[in-house]
Design an enzyme around this catalytic site. Structure first.
Site, PDB file in Angstrom:
ATOM      1  N   CYS A  78      -6.066   5.843   7.671  1.00  0.00           N
ATOM      2  CA  CYS A  78      -5.323   4.872   6.860  1.00  0.00           C
ATOM      3  C   CYS A  78      -4.350   4.129   7.784  1.00  0.00           C
ATOM      4  CB  CYS A  78      -4.574   5.603   5.755  1.00  0.00           C
ATOM      5  SG  CYS A  78      -3.555   4.485   4.780  1.00  0.00           S
ATOM      6  N   ASN A  87       0.907  -1.150   0.000  1.00  0.00           N
ATOM      7  CA  ASN A  87       0.000   0.000   0.000  1.00  0.00           C
ATOM      8  C   ASN A  87       0.948   1.202   0.000  1.00  0.00           C
ATOM      9  OD1 ASN A  87      -2.786   0.835   2.295  1.00  0.00           O
ATOM     10  ND2 ASN A  87      -2.576   1.166   0.123  1.00  0.00           N
ATOM     11  N   CYS A 147      -4.589  -3.207   2.752  1.00  0.00           N
ATOM     12  CA  CYS A 147      -5.286  -2.100   3.416  1.00  0.00           C
ATOM     13  C   CYS A 147      -5.251  -2.369   4.925  1.00  0.00           C
ATOM     14  CB  CYS A 147      -6.723  -2.019   2.917  1.00  0.00           C
ATOM     15  SG  CYS A 147      -7.678  -0.745   3.731  1.00  0.00           S
TER      16      CYS A 147
HETATM   17  N1  LIG Z   1      -9.290   4.381   1.159  1.00  0.00           N
HETATM   18  C1  LIG Z   1      -9.657   4.412   2.548  1.00  0.00           C
HETATM   19  C2  LIG Z   1      -8.639   5.024   3.457  1.00  0.00           C
HETATM   20  C3  LIG Z   1      -7.294   4.371   3.346  1.00  0.00           C
HETATM   21  C4  LIG Z   1      -7.228   2.980   3.950  1.00  0.00           C
HETATM   22  C5  LIG Z   1      -5.814   2.503   3.941  1.00  0.00           C
HETATM   23  N2  LIG Z   1      -5.239   2.096   2.738  1.00  0.00           N
HETATM   24  C6  LIG Z   1      -5.440   1.651   5.125  1.00  0.00           C
HETATM   25  O1  LIG Z   1      -4.329   1.089   5.102  1.00  0.00           O
HETATM   26  O2  LIG Z   1      -6.165   1.603   6.098  1.00  0.00           O
HETATM   27  C7  LIG Z   1     -10.961   5.183   2.736  1.00  0.00           C
HETATM   28  O3  LIG Z   1     -11.163   6.233   2.109  1.00  0.00           O
HETATM   29  O4  LIG Z   1     -11.773   4.733   3.554  1.00  0.00           O
END
Ligand SMILES: N[C@@H](CCC[C@H](N)C(=O)O)C(=O)O
Length: 257
Positions: A74, A13, A197
């Site tokens: 995030c 990520n 994620c």
């Molecule tokens: N795209 C997500 C926020 C980012 C999540 C991330 N990659 C993680 O590691 O938690 C959103 O907009 O909810």
């Protein structure tokens, strides 16, 4: 003015991270953030993170998705910014920082960062999916053949048809053992599958516990970008002492002209 940036990845990520303690970054310029994150016309990343001054904590974390919009927490980004703070000498091995969902603590040991996530008060269990908020909203669904599953098509459909404009991240899970699961995630704001994620695997670990798929309090999560661990304790309503643990790697440093 040229902007110095750092490229990071946490289990694939990937993020652009900028030291914005001197307020050099045009924070309202959505188009510039999206361009910097663009993989053909910019640097390329799933998101952009600013490290900012904080009066009481070690720093503040500001997170943008690759669409250029500010978003919720995030988890992988939180692990990467803690590593970045250590590389800048802002912290030694532990950090306290504020993100959009509140305060977090992190510890950094070489390339492994453990991030304390906020308590989760509600886990909504439906017939074929679980919904919970681990700092960001997550839909969790079990599937039979994860490697062949069309995460982009089905993730995009659920993100839009079930959650509308606000959206949610959509995680597909396959059980690999008593306390081990494989996960693939469609991320809102990136509008694609990402390699990992952090808030997503945290949601999966808690969802698997809440639905009885595991009785363990430490769960291994395999993502296409690498392996993560989530530890937690069950409390009467929800979960507490939640930790997301895994690698955070500085890839390179550059200048945005
Ligand atoms: N795209 C997500 C926020 C980012 C999540 C991330 N990659 C993680 O590691 O938690 C959103 O907009 O909810």
């Amino acid at each position: 003015m040229a902007i110095e940036f750092y490229k990071y990845q946490g289990t694939g990520n990937d993020f652009i991270i900028i030291d914005n303690r001197l307020d050099i970054f045009p924070k309202n310029n959505t188009k510039q953030v999206a361009l910097m994150c663009d993989r053909k016309f910019g640097i390329g990343a799933d998101g952009l993170i600013l490290l900012e001054h904080h009066a009481q904590a070690d720093f503040r974390m500001v997170y943008y998705n690759s669409d250029g919009k500010l978003s919720s927490m995030c988890g992988n980004g939180g692990r990467c910014i803690a590593h970045f703070a250590k590389s800048l000498g802002i912290i030694e091995n532990s950090a306290v920082f504020e993100a959009v969902d509140g305060m977090h603590e992190a510890t950094v040991e070489n390339k492994v960062v453990s991030l304390h996530m906020n308590d989760v008060r509600e886990v909504i269990i439906n017939n074929d999916f679980v919904f919970l908020d681990t700092g960001s909203p997550h839909h969790v669904s079990m599937v039979d053949d994860l490697s062949e599953f069309n995460v982009f098509q089905e993730g995009r459909r659920i993100r839009n048809q079930v959650y509308g404009e606000a959206g949610a991240n959509v995680n597909f899970v396959q059980k690999e053992g008593d306390s081990a699961f494989s996960v693939r995630t469609y991320e809102r704001g990136v509008e694609d599958e990402t390699l990992s994620c952090g808030t997503g695997v945290t949601a999966v670990a808690l969802a698997m516990h809440a639905t009885g798929e595991t009785s363990a309090n430490e769960v291994s999560l395999r993502t296409p970008g690498g392996d993560l661990k989530v530890k937690f304790s069950k409390k009467e309503n929800g979960y507490t002492d939640i930790y997301l643990i895994g690698p955070a790697v500085q890839v390179y440093k550059g200048e945005w002209a």
